[in-house]
Design an enzyme around this catalytic site. Sequence first.
Site, mmCIF file in Angstrom:
data_model
loop_
_atom_site.group_PDB
_atom_site.id
_atom_site.type_symbol
_atom_site.label_atom_id
_atom_site.label_comp_id
_atom_site.label_asym_id
_atom_site.label_seq_id
_atom_site.Cartn_x
_atom_site.Cartn_y
_atom_site.Cartn_z
ATOM 1 C CG ASP A 104 -1.761 -1.251 1.350
ATOM 2 O OD1 ASP A 104 -2.398 -1.649 0.359
ATOM 3 O OD2 ASP A 104 -1.739 -1.858 2.439
ATOM 4 N N GLY A 139 -4.477 -4.201 -4.282
ATOM 5 C CA GLY A 139 -5.114 -3.250 -5.177
ATOM 6 C C GLY A 139 -4.334 -1.965 -5.349
ATOM 7 C CG HIS A 140 -1.843 -0.869 -7.948
ATOM 8 N ND1 HIS A 140 -1.097 -0.963 -6.796
ATOM 9 C CD2 HIS A 140 -1.211 -1.643 -8.860
ATOM 10 C CE1 HIS A 140 -0.059 -1.757 -7.016
ATOM 11 N NE2 HIS A 140 -0.113 -2.189 -8.252
ATOM 12 C CG ASN A 192 -8.479 -5.254 -4.219
ATOM 13 O OD1 ASN A 192 -8.957 -4.564 -5.113
ATOM 14 N ND2 ASN A 192 -7.371 -5.953 -4.368
ATOM 15 N NE ARG A 212 -8.405 -6.565 5.224
ATOM 16 C CZ ARG A 212 -7.529 -7.554 5.380
ATOM 17 N NH1 ARG A 212 -7.603 -8.337 6.441
ATOM 18 N NH2 ARG A 212 -6.572 -7.747 4.488
ATOM 19 N NE ARG A 271 -4.248 0.475 2.815
ATOM 20 C CZ ARG A 271 -4.388 1.234 1.740
ATOM 21 N NH1 ARG A 271 -4.118 2.527 1.811
ATOM 22 N NH2 ARG A 271 -4.799 0.725 0.601
ATOM 23 C CB THR A 330 3.401 16.120 -3.422
ATOM 24 O OG1 THR A 330 3.209 16.497 -4.797
ATOM 25 C CG2 THR A 330 4.892 16.179 -3.088
ATOM 26 C CB SER A 331 -1.359 14.864 -4.809
ATOM 27 O OG SER A 331 -1.543 14.694 -6.203
#
EC number: 6.3.4.4
Length: 430
Positions: A13, A40-41, A300, A303, A305, A414-415
Site C-alpha cells: 500500500d 489493489g492499486h 479491494n 479494511r 489500515r 505529493t498527491s
Amino acid sequence: MANVVVVGAQWGDEGKGKIVDWLSEQADIVVRFQGGHNAGHTLVINGATYKLALLPSGVLRTGKLSVIGNGVVFDPQAFLDEVSKLQSQGVAISPDNLRVAENVTLILPLHRELDALRESASAATAIGTTRRGIGPAYEDKVGRRAIRLMDLADLDTLPHKIDRLLAHHNALRRGLGLEQIDGKDILRELTAFAPKLLPYAETVWRLLDIKRREGKRMLFEGAQGALLDVDHGTYPYVTSSNTVAAQAATGAGLGPGAIGYVLGLCKAYTTRVGQGPFPTEQDNETGRKIGERGREFGTNTGRPRRCGWFDAVLVRQAVRTCGINGLALTKLDILDGFDTIDVCTGYRLDGKEIDHFPAGEGAQARVEPIYETIEGWKQPTANARSWADLPAQAIKYVRRIEELVGCPIALLSTSPEREDTILVQNPFEA
C-alpha cells in the site's frame, strides 16, 4: 538504458500504482510478476479514479504492452470482471495490449472457500488474508497439482488434472466436514472460461526475451511489499509469494541480468493491513489522524489500515534484501501540519539496542522502537512538483530518511495525481 523493477519497501500500500503508471510512460512493457488480485492499486488520472487489482498499471497507458507473468496466481472471474470494469471506463484492453503467461496458476472457487474457512476458524491463528484464495492457490502450485491457463487449451487431459487436484482437496474437505466437490462442476466452469481467456495466453518468457533483445524498456511491477515476503517478511504474517525484487526475474521468466534498476516505494509514514508485528504503530489519535488524512483503507477490501511513524530500520532492511537503488517516497503531504514527527532509528530488545528487525516471531513482538523526533512543517507540500515548492523542514525530513535508510530518494509523490511527482533521478536513465 535499464529495465526497472518497482517493489514496496514496507508492508504494501505504498502507492506503487501511481508510480508505476507514472514510469510506464517511458516503458514499452509493464509486467506483473507475483501475487494475485489481493493487492489493489488506486490511480487518479485527469480526475478519474481507476482501481486495479490483477492487471498491470500499464493498461491505462495507450501504446504499451502489459504482461501478467508466471509468478502471479490468476483468478479467471476476477480478471474478466476487472477487464470489463475498465473497458466500461473507456480503457482499451484486448490481447493486442495485454498478455498472460500460459503457465500461470489459476485460482478456483475451492481456493477462495478454503482461504475463508481457515481465516474464520480461529481468530487466534488468523493471518489476516483477503480471503481471495491466494495462499491455497500457491500451495497447489508448489504441490504440483495446480490447474494452469494452458490446461484450458487441452480439454482431453483437463479432467485428469482436475481429478489430481481434487484428490487432495476432497480429502482435506472430508477432514473439515465439508461437502465433496464434483470434478464435473469445475470442468464445466473452466470449459466456459477457456474461449474468453485463451486469446490472452502467451509464452511470456519467450516474448520478453525477444523484446529485451530488441532493446525494449521493461517495467516490472511488484505487489504487496518486501516486509510481506514469505521468506524475508514478518513470518507468518506474510503473503504467500516472494515479494522482493529478485522475484521479478523468476516471476517473468527472465534471467537476473535482465533486471537493472530497483526502485523501492515507501510512504513518509508506515501502514499495515491485518495481523502481525508493527513496532511504530500509533493506536491513538496520531494514528487516526494519519489514517483519516491518508484515506488509509484497502483498495479491494475497504479494511482500515493500521498507521504509525516511519520505521527506518525496516525500510533499510528492505533496501538490503531487495537491492534497492533508489526510493520513491509517497504521501509526504499527509504529514503537513504536524508540530513534530517521530522516526524510528533502531530497536531495543530485552534491554539491548539492535539495528535490524529480528526474524523470530517472539522477538518481533518484544522489540521497542527508538525514536528520533524531527520538527514538522506548516506550509503545504500537497501538489508540489519541484523541490522549490517544498518547505525547508520537509526537505530536511526527506534528507534524514535518506541518511537513515542508506538509499537516495529518486522520486517524491505529493498527491494521488499522476503529475504531482518530483523527479530526482530517472530510474530508466540511471
